[in-house]
Scaffold this active site. Structure first.
Site, PDB file in Angstrom:
ATOM      1  N   LYS A  23       0.841  -1.193   0.000  1.00  0.00           N
ATOM      2  CA  LYS A  23       0.000   0.000   0.000  1.00  0.00           C
ATOM      3  C   LYS A  23       0.879   1.246   0.000  1.00  0.00           C
ATOM      4  CE  LYS A  23      -3.925   2.016   2.545  1.00  0.00           C
ATOM      5  NZ  LYS A  23      -4.877   1.813   3.679  1.00  0.00           N
TER       6      LYS A  23
ATOM      7  N   SER B 182      -9.737   1.654   2.946  1.00  0.00           N
ATOM      8  CA  SER B 182      -8.943   2.508   2.084  1.00  0.00           C
ATOM      9  C   SER B 182      -7.824   1.719   1.406  1.00  0.00           C
ATOM     10  CB  SER B 182      -8.318   3.637   2.923  1.00  0.00           C
ATOM     11  OG  SER B 182      -7.336   3.113   3.824  1.00  0.00           O
TER      12      SER B 182
ATOM     13  N   SER C 190      -9.948  -0.824   7.266  1.00  0.00           N
ATOM     14  CA  SER C 190      -9.462  -0.579   5.912  1.00  0.00           C
ATOM     15  C   SER C 190      -8.754  -1.756   5.255  1.00  0.00           C
ATOM     16  CB  SER C 190      -8.533   0.647   5.903  1.00  0.00           C
ATOM     17  OG  SER C 190      -9.237   1.808   6.247  1.00  0.00           O
TER      18      SER C 190
END
Length: 485
Positions: free
Chosen positions: A90, A165, A189
């Site tokens: 990420k 997210s 998330s």
């Protein structure tokens, strides 16, 4: 006529709400001038490495149609327990020499000098980093405009959202573009995209996984997690990145289990010694999704597990505690250049300078939700003396105590992961984290594993366990994965 530093001290004092006499302003300015002279020594004494030269390139829409990546690369690979395993990271987790945008145009051009601890550990284990995964801007999602570079799409139907997210992390593993992905979980998330993309995602105990090199959303709720297509791969990834790190205060005393063995046990043995708690507070929303989850749990019971109703008193306050804690902590983190007091991990001087420079030069580059968080943190201090933040920690303890009391009777707590199905891209992400937030507020580990479908989209089944008991949580998920096929 006041000197420049005296005027600055007066300005600082007024900003903080202090009333200082002229004499004290002069005295403080003289002392600060002495302190400033010592600051020049810092650059000479701290030897920051140059970032390595690592090739990277833009993602190809043809091979990555659902927007999993912001940057592609090919870093690492070699001998070790993760040899030949590909990993998406990420883009709020540092890979040295590769841009870290945190999903925001405001951070374009920022290149970290060193790898995050979790990246170091993956590379040492022989893994290959194949790209920086897409994310909501500054990892704050639930907005249709929160992915300004590329829009990540749900692999089941690109008209729908994949979950915030850690969007790209979920898409990367669901589309087979990576075997593992690192995500971050501040309120669900990791588990949002795991549930909506139909993969497995684990949010570890707070303090199990180091934060060094991680641009986080909250000091006390956020953590790095792992996504993969199977519980076995999630276990291998977590086994690699977990454990103490001298650069991260919160990992001192971390207890690492044998997650790979726990999953193997879940795959090969019946769940006849597993007691699963069904908290009434987690089944009050989303009856259609609850029905899918309960059907999966009934099959687990048919295989030998015991299902037991329990009450987790106090978890209904998780949302309120979470809102105050995360807004205040993220706002303080940003306004102090990711070096807020009571540090979690070793700060990055370049990140601090970059945030300061860009916040003061052009706030229009930052999304409103980031600026609002900094204003909220300042507002709590100026208007309330931070009393609400202190009260939120007391409320956090009620949530923690409620989860712990329920877990004293059972091995894990089970529920549907989310309380809504994925929306279309032209719709806001619904507030679906009522079952995920308690684990973040309490610091407990939780895993989402696919358990069926509703309206053509996957449904996630969540198992939540005691602190540092990821082994039991992952074993329960493996039992479910095996029973459900």
């Amino acid at each position: 006529m006041p000197t420049g530093l005296e005027a600055a001290v007066d300005r600082y004092a007024r900003h903080l709400g202090y009333s200082l006499s002229d004499a004290r302003v002069v005295a403080f300015a003289e002392t600060l001038a002495e302190y400033d002279e010592r600051l020049e020594e810092l650059d000479a004494l701290v030897d920051l490495p140059e970032p390595p030269e690592r090739e990277h390139w833009s993602p190809d829409a043809e091979t990555d149609p659902n927007g999993a990546f912001l940057t592609r690369c090919d870093v690492g690979g070699g001998d070790g327990p993760l040899a030949e395993v590909t990993v998406a990271v990420k883009d709020n987790i540092a890979v040295a020499g590769i841009p870290t945008t945190v999903g925001s145009p405001a951070m374009e051009g920022f290149v970290p000098r060193t790898d995050a601890t979790v990246v170091e550990r993956l590379l040492d284990a022989g893994a290959r980093i194949v790209g920086k995964a897409n994310l909501d801007e500054f990892a704050h999602g639930r907005h249709v405009d929160s992915m300004p570079f590329r829009r990540a799409k749900n692999p089941r139907d690109p008209a729908y959202q994949p979950g915030s997210s850690s969007t790209g992390s979920g898409v990367a593993v669901a589309d087979g573009l990576a075997d593992l992905a690192l995500g971050t979980d501040n309120g669900g998330s990791v588990r949002y995209p795991a549930a909506w993309c139909g993969v497995v995602g684990v949010k570890p105990t707070r303090g199990l996984v180091p934060h060094h090199g991680f641009v986080r959303g909250s000091k006390t709720c956020d953590t790095i997690g792992v996504l993969a297509r199977t519980t076995g791969d999630v276990a291998r990834g977590l086994q690699t990145i977990a454990g103490e790190d001298p650069r991260d205060d919160t990992t001192h005393g971390a207890v690492v289990g044998d997650y790979v063995a726990a999953v193997e046990r879940g795959r090969t043995s019946p769940p006849d010694d597993l007691v699963v708690g069904l908290p009434e507070q987690f089944f009050g929303e989303a009856p259609a999704l609850n029905e899918v989850a309960r059907g999966a749990l009934d099959r687990l019971a048919d295989a030998g597990a015991e299902l037991r109703p329990v009450s987790a008193d106090g978890v209904e306050h998780a949302r309120l505690a979470y809102g105050v804690l995360t807004r205040a902590e993220f706002g303080t983190y940003v306004r102090t250049g990711a070096t807020d007091p009571g540090r979690v991990a070793l700060p990055d001087p370049d990140l601090a300078a970059t945030l300061r420079d860009r916040l003061t030069r052009d706030t229009s580059a930052f999304p409103d939700r980031v600026l609002l968080a900094t204003l909220y943190a300042e507002h709590l201090t100026q208007a309330y003396g931070d009393r609400p933040y202190a009260l939120a920690h007391h409320l956090r303890q009620r949530v923690t105590d409620g989860l712990d009391a329920a877990l004293a009777e059972v091995d894990v707590l089970a529920s549907t992961t989310l309380t809504a199905s994925p929306p279309r891209h032209d719709e806001p992400i619904p507030e679906a984290g009522g079952n995920t937030m308690p684990a973040n507020v309490g610091g407990h580990p939780a895993v989402s594993v696919p358990c069926g479908e509703h309206d053509g989209f996957p449904v996630g089944l969540q198992f939540l366990g005691g602190w540092f008991d990821e082994a039991t949580v992952l074993r329960a998920a493996a039992h479910a994965e095996t029973v459900l096929g």
